[in-house]
Scaffold this motif. Sequence first.
Motif, short mmCIF file in Angstrom:
data_model
loop_
_atom_site.label_atom_id
_atom_site.label_comp_id
_atom_site.label_asym_id
_atom_site.label_seq_id
_atom_site.Cartn_x
_atom_site.Cartn_y
_atom_site.Cartn_z
N ALA A 42 0.83 -1.21 0.00
CA ALA A 42 0.00 0.00 0.00
C ALA A 42 0.87 1.26 0.00
O ALA A 42 0.60 2.22 -0.75
CB ALA A 42 -0.93 -0.01 1.21
N GLU A 43 1.90 1.27 0.84
CA GLU A 43 2.79 2.43 0.90
C GLU A 43 3.48 2.66 -0.44
O GLU A 43 3.62 3.81 -0.90
CB GLU A 43 3.83 2.23 1.99
CG GLU A 43 3.26 2.30 3.40
CD GLU A 43 4.32 2.02 4.46
OE1 GLU A 43 5.44 1.60 4.09
OE2 GLU A 43 4.01 2.20 5.65
N PHE A 44 3.89 1.58 -1.08
CA PHE A 44 4.54 1.68 -2.38
C PHE A 44 3.60 2.32 -3.40
O PHE A 44 4.00 3.21 -4.17
CB PHE A 44 4.98 0.30 -2.86
CG PHE A 44 5.44 0.26 -4.28
CD1 PHE A 44 6.74 0.63 -4.61
CD2 PHE A 44 4.59 -0.14 -5.31
CE1 PHE A 44 7.18 0.61 -5.93
CE2 PHE A 44 5.01 -0.16 -6.62
CZ PHE A 44 6.31 0.21 -6.94
N ARG A 45 2.35 1.87 -3.41
CA ARG A 45 1.38 2.40 -4.37
C ARG A 45 1.08 3.88 -4.12
O ARG A 45 0.96 4.68 -5.05
CB ARG A 45 0.08 1.59 -4.32
CG ARG A 45 0.24 0.15 -4.78
CD ARG A 45 0.62 0.05 -6.24
NE ARG A 45 0.79 -1.34 -6.63
CZ ARG A 45 1.09 -1.73 -7.86
NH1 ARG A 45 1.29 -0.83 -8.83
NH2 ARG A 45 1.22 -3.02 -8.15
N LEU A 46 0.95 4.25 -2.85
CA LEU A 46 0.66 5.65 -2.53
C LEU A 46 1.83 6.55 -2.93
O LEU A 46 1.63 7.63 -3.49
CB LEU A 46 0.36 5.79 -1.04
CG LEU A 46 -0.14 7.16 -0.58
CD1 LEU A 46 -1.41 7.56 -1.33
CD2 LEU A 46 -0.39 7.16 0.92
N ALA A 94 -4.56 -3.66 -1.55
CA ALA A 94 -3.55 -3.93 -0.52
C ALA A 94 -4.09 -3.59 0.86
O ALA A 94 -3.92 -4.36 1.82
CB ALA A 94 -2.27 -3.14 -0.81
N LEU A 95 -4.75 -2.45 0.99
CA LEU A 95 -5.33 -2.07 2.28
C LEU A 95 -6.42 -3.04 2.70
O LEU A 95 -6.56 -3.39 3.88
CB LEU A 95 -5.87 -0.65 2.24
CG LEU A 95 -4.86 0.49 2.23
CD1 LEU A 95 -5.58 1.83 2.23
CD2 LEU A 95 -3.93 0.41 3.45
N SER A 96 -7.22 -3.50 1.74
CA SER A 96 -8.29 -4.45 2.05
C SER A 96 -7.71 -5.76 2.58
O SER A 96 -8.22 -6.33 3.55
CB SER A 96 -9.12 -4.71 0.80
OG SER A 96 -10.17 -5.62 1.07
N SER A 97 -6.64 -6.23 1.97
CA SER A 97 -5.98 -7.46 2.44
C SER A 97 -5.43 -7.27 3.85
O SER A 97 -5.52 -8.18 4.69
CB SER A 97 -4.86 -7.85 1.48
OG SER A 97 -5.37 -8.17 0.20
N ALA A 98 -4.85 -6.12 4.12
CA ALA A 98 -4.32 -5.85 5.45
C ALA A 98 -5.42 -5.83 6.50
O ALA A 98 -5.25 -6.31 7.62
CB ALA A 98 -3.55 -4.51 5.46
N ARG A 149 -13.35 0.16 -3.55
CA ARG A 149 -12.66 -1.06 -3.93
C ARG A 149 -13.56 -1.97 -4.75
O ARG A 149 -13.18 -2.46 -5.82
CB ARG A 149 -12.19 -1.79 -2.65
CG ARG A 149 -11.16 -2.89 -2.84
CD ARG A 149 -11.69 -4.30 -2.95
NE ARG A 149 -12.93 -4.59 -2.31
CZ ARG A 149 -13.06 -5.39 -1.27
NH1 ARG A 149 -11.99 -5.92 -0.72
NH2 ARG A 149 -14.26 -5.67 -0.77
N ASP A 150 -14.78 -2.20 -4.27
CA ASP A 150 -15.71 -3.09 -4.98
C ASP A 150 -16.06 -2.53 -6.36
O ASP A 150 -16.13 -3.28 -7.34
CB ASP A 150 -16.98 -3.28 -4.16
CG ASP A 150 -16.74 -4.10 -2.90
OD1 ASP A 150 -15.68 -4.72 -2.79
OD2 ASP A 150 -17.63 -4.08 -2.02
N CYS A 151 -16.29 -1.23 -6.42
CA CYS A 151 -16.65 -0.60 -7.69
C CYS A 151 -15.54 -0.76 -8.73
O CYS A 151 -15.78 -1.24 -9.84
CB CYS A 151 -16.97 0.87 -7.48
SG CYS A 151 -17.35 1.77 -9.00
#
Length: 245
Positions: A42-46, A94-98, A149-151
């Motif tokens: 997540a940090e990498f993507r941000l 990534a945040l959803s998995s965390a 996320r779902d959308c």
Amino acid sequence: MVKTLDKIRYEIDESDNEGELFEFYWLAREYPRFYRYHIDHAEFRLKSIHEKYSIIRDEISKSAGANGHPSLGMSISNPITHQIYWDFEAYLMALSSALDLMARVVGISFPDQTPVSFNKLCAKKQLQGPVDTLRKAKERWVNRFKDYRDCFVHYTPADNRVYADVIPHGSESILRCKLPTNPNIRTVEGFKYSKKVEVLTYGATLYRHFSSLDKAVAKDIMKLYKKNEFPKRTKNLFFIGQRTR
């Protein structure tokens, strides 16, 4: 949460001579690694989104002339703008998995098997303690985050052609990549937009929310541990989340 589980694990390593907490020791060692993996992603993507904003700003500045900014608004669609939205979708995943891994750790605060997903754990109204902390976050920001996320993952991207908008603002200009304010519509034709909702700003806000939740859950777990109420489930932890036939 990673530091809290490490602290608990080190203390158990010194005191659990009979090995009764072996499975918990394994979970407290391995799950933080999985959790950290998704947070690092997540940090990498941000950071990648921020870097791409900087690239677009630099390109605009070079082409804007002496003023260093366009006098009129403009919209840009190119490979960089597409990459911003690709990064954003990956960031949400990534945040959803965390969050789901956080739920699995919280779940061993209770003696019986608990759901392995964040939403399903929050739905168990009889569970309190750290689950109450998760529910507060769910109401405050997780529901909205999961709508996006779902959308974007299951239905449609933010637009059929994504743009970065450059908006004049005094002597400077503002760069924004729009997000719909109504992601539950799940169709581009029905999306509505606001100048206040855009990718980088929302992404940074999400990260602050997640960091606050991480600290709150870690505090809850440590309080329970000090009262000898964590972990309450110490068996069959190897099989958390495993599908059964």
